[in-house]
Design a protein around this motif. Sequence first.
Motif, PDB file in Angstrom:
ATOM      1  N   LYS A 416       0.993  -1.523  -0.235  1.00  0.00           N
ATOM      2  CA  LYS A 416      -0.325  -0.271   0.213  1.00  0.00           C
ATOM      3  C   LYS A 416       0.785   1.121   0.508  1.00  0.00           C
ATOM      4  N   ILE A 417       1.928   1.404   0.685  1.00  0.00           N
ATOM      5  CA  ILE A 417       2.688   2.077   0.778  1.00  0.00           C
ATOM      6  C   ILE A 417       3.887   2.560  -0.519  1.00  0.00           C
ATOM      7  N   GLY A 418       3.985   1.336  -0.382  1.00  0.00           N
ATOM      8  CA  GLY A 418       4.914   1.423  -1.136  1.00  0.00           C
ATOM      9  C   GLY A 418       7.166   0.869  -0.691  1.00  0.00           C
ATOM     10  N   ASP A 419       7.708   0.696  -1.120  1.00  0.00           N
ATOM     11  CA  ASP A 419       8.744   0.157   0.027  1.00  0.00           C
ATOM     12  C   ASP A 419       9.887   0.906   0.713  1.00  0.00           C
ATOM     13  N   ARG A 420       9.732   1.878   0.133  1.00  0.00           N
ATOM     14  CA  ARG A 420      11.141   2.932   0.347  1.00  0.00           C
ATOM     15  C   ARG A 420       9.965   3.464   1.428  1.00  0.00           C
ATOM     16  N   ALA A 421       8.341   3.927   1.447  1.00  0.00           N
ATOM     17  CA  ALA A 421       8.116   4.502   3.126  1.00  0.00           C
ATOM     18  C   ALA A 421       8.124   2.790   3.548  1.00  0.00           C
ATOM     19  N   PHE A 422       7.747   1.660   3.296  1.00  0.00           N
ATOM     20  CA  PHE A 422       8.227   0.810   4.302  1.00  0.00           C
ATOM     21  C   PHE A 422       9.501   0.564   5.043  1.00  0.00           C
ATOM     22  N   ASN A 427      12.635   0.729   9.888  1.00  0.00           N
ATOM     23  CA  ASN A 427      14.116   1.005  10.346  1.00  0.00           C
ATOM     24  C   ASN A 427      14.046   2.659  11.461  1.00  0.00           C
ATOM     25  N   LEU A 428      12.978   2.873  11.603  1.00  0.00           N
ATOM     26  CA  LEU A 428      12.222   4.479  11.912  1.00  0.00           C
ATOM     27  C   LEU A 428      11.681   3.903  13.223  1.00  0.00           C
ATOM     28  N   TRP A 429      11.301   3.342  13.254  1.00  0.00           N
ATOM     29  CA  TRP A 429      10.098   2.266  14.616  1.00  0.00           C
ATOM     30  C   TRP A 429      10.766   1.312  15.192  1.00  0.00           C
ATOM     31  N   PRO A 430      11.476   1.476  14.990  1.00  0.00           N
ATOM     32  CA  PRO A 430      12.507   0.796  16.271  1.00  0.00           C
ATOM     33  C   PRO A 430      13.446   1.864  16.559  1.00  0.00           C
ATOM     34  N   SER A 431      13.589   2.143  15.720  1.00  0.00           N
ATOM     35  CA  SER A 431      14.782   3.598  16.126  1.00  0.00           C
ATOM     36  C   SER A 431      14.262   4.752  17.208  1.00  0.00           C
ATOM     37  N   THR A 432      13.248   5.234  16.695  1.00  0.00           N
ATOM     38  CA  THR A 432      12.475   5.802  17.687  1.00  0.00           C
ATOM     39  C   THR A 432      12.162   5.638  18.767  1.00  0.00           C
ATOM     40  N   HIS A 433      11.960   4.294  19.239  1.00  0.00           N
ATOM     41  CA  HIS A 433      11.493   3.498  20.287  1.00  0.00           C
ATOM     42  C   HIS A 433      12.225   2.914  21.064  1.00  0.00           C
ATOM     43  N   ARG A 434      13.519   2.822  20.823  1.00  0.00           N
ATOM     44  CA  ARG A 434      14.375   2.275  21.247  1.00  0.00           C
ATOM     45  C   ARG A 434      14.143   2.360  22.504  1.00  0.00           C
ATOM     46  N   TYR A 435      14.204   0.945  23.553  1.00  0.00           N
ATOM     47  CA  TYR A 435      14.338   0.040  25.550  1.00  0.00           C
ATOM     48  C   TYR A 435      13.209   1.145  25.267  1.00  0.00           C
ATOM     49  N   GLY A 436      12.106   1.282  24.243  1.00  0.00           N
ATOM     50  CA  GLY A 436      10.768   1.880  25.109  1.00  0.00           C
ATOM     51  C   GLY A 436       9.749   0.682  25.548  1.00  0.00           C
ATOM     52  N   LEU A 450       4.761   9.394   9.078  1.00  0.00           N
ATOM     53  CA  LEU A 450       5.894   9.066   8.083  1.00  0.00           C
ATOM     54  C   LEU A 450       5.132   9.012   7.535  1.00  0.00           C
ATOM     55  N   THR A 451       4.441   8.595   6.070  1.00  0.00           N
ATOM     56  CA  THR A 451       3.735   8.326   4.928  1.00  0.00           C
ATOM     57  C   THR A 451       2.660   9.633   4.511  1.00  0.00           C
ATOM     58  N   HIS A 452       1.993  10.463   5.745  1.00  0.00           N
ATOM     59  CA  HIS A 452       1.095  11.426   5.184  1.00  0.00           C
ATOM     60  C   HIS A 452      -0.297  11.046   5.072  1.00  0.00           C
ATOM     61  N   ARG A 453      -0.229  10.103   5.516  1.00  0.00           N
ATOM     62  CA  ARG A 453      -1.680   9.136   5.144  1.00  0.00           C
ATOM     63  C   ARG A 453      -2.967   9.275   6.073  1.00  0.00           C
ATOM     64  N   ASP A 454      -3.765   8.659   5.786  1.00  0.00           N
ATOM     65  CA  ASP A 454      -4.897   7.937   6.420  1.00  0.00           C
ATOM     66  C   ASP A 454      -4.948   6.713   6.606  1.00  0.00           C
TER      67      ASP A 454
END
Length: 471
Positions: A416-422, A427-436, A450-454
């Motif tokens: 749905k969102i494409g490889d680049r966004a996926f 990468n960013l989901w685990p790094s943003t919330h690391r150890y949380g 991240l995708t500016h989509r509903d």
Amino acid sequence: MRGANRGHRVIISCALSAGLLAATSPAAEAAPASQFSPGAPGAGDPYFPDMGNGGYDVSHYDIRLAFTPGTGAINATTTVLATATQNLSSFDLDFQGPLTISRLSVNGQDAAFTRSGAQELVITPPYGLRKGSPFVVSVTYAGVPQKIDDPALGLSGWVATKDGAVALNQPIGAATYYPVNDTPDDKATYTQSITVPSGLTVLANGEPGPTTTQGGQTTFRWSMNRPMASELSMLAIGGYNVTRGVMAGGLPNITAIGKSIDTKPGQGKVFNQTTAQVIQWESSMYGPYPFDSAGGIIADVGVHYALETQSRPVYDQRTSDVDGDLLAHELGHQWFGDSLTPVHWSDIWLNEGFATYSEWLYQEKFNNIPVQQTFADTYAGEEDWSGQVADPGRDHIFDDLVYNRGAMTLQALRTKIGDRAFFAVLNLWPSTHRYGNVSTREFIQFVERLTHRDLGSFFRTWLYQPGKPAL
């Protein structure tokens, strides 16, 4: 991975303890007794209402334990460093089974305690603990720990083996051998000092410290210096062949195979090297490996699953069954489930869906099986589409629904969102919330930002609505 379907650095020191004792002495109490109240006997998880406790936050566990193979008994003292989050007149720790407490103190003073129900250790300190104050609980106990055999969730906790024991604590096993705030959203660092007869080996989470031998007894020391949920803590005691390697960047890689199943020359080296290769490959997608050492343990423990114990997964398998995609699953958990841990057990697809998708990516990279083909085969072959991925129910947290449909959700999102966004999400989901700790709602909001989509309709279909989604 669980189930038959495969399913701040803290050092305990006299100086630190003395500082905590001074900070929480009776003279420091200013509030009247009426302003102190008991901490809650549960952490509020709908699936496991008795697990965890309220009123405090743990920062560190120090477990000092001696094991006797002939009887299976332990003698132990666990010290818990915590901070009160309310004015506490009393508080609970989770502690279950036939272990007998001989002494319990709070800030160095004997404290009253009772055992309530199956797992509540209710502690009443000699004076109230003020909100925001650090405190130290020390519990000395002994006995033969007993595993948990849950009809729906299988074996967990302290499991005796032919030559020792292995502790695998997901979801409710940690309290079988140490007093703990047994909830995923109260992470802490750990030190474990385990004494066994010389000739046996002890492995645990994190990094090894000095090993000492005296009087025919050897003490192994391990430290996990990154926040860890109690369900990811681990001990393995027995005869093991240990292989030590160093990965790129100098990361220690410690693997071990039980001597009784280490029957082929070179197995230990292959296991160690494959572990390193999988971690390096996953790091290229998910970001830097989140812990200070890596590894794995192949043990003859008889639980019929592998488990993503933090920094060092345990595989209850013959070595021939510990293949690359299984390693990809358990090591993928180091990002999704260990470093980044769900707040509630209902969100376990955030663990298992991502780890199963790691298997699919591994099959594509190393076995030339495209992820989309695996998705299509799984979509066509799945027979049971009942249940909600993001709320499977207490007895179904290790079902295929969570693993396979969780992974299918991710592939459908990728489409749905494409490889680049996926892959940016991976990468960013685990790094943003690391150890949380995270929730499904937070994941949805993260992807939408991240995708500016509903994407509400998409996630409702895949995560919250029973039935086979239309493609």
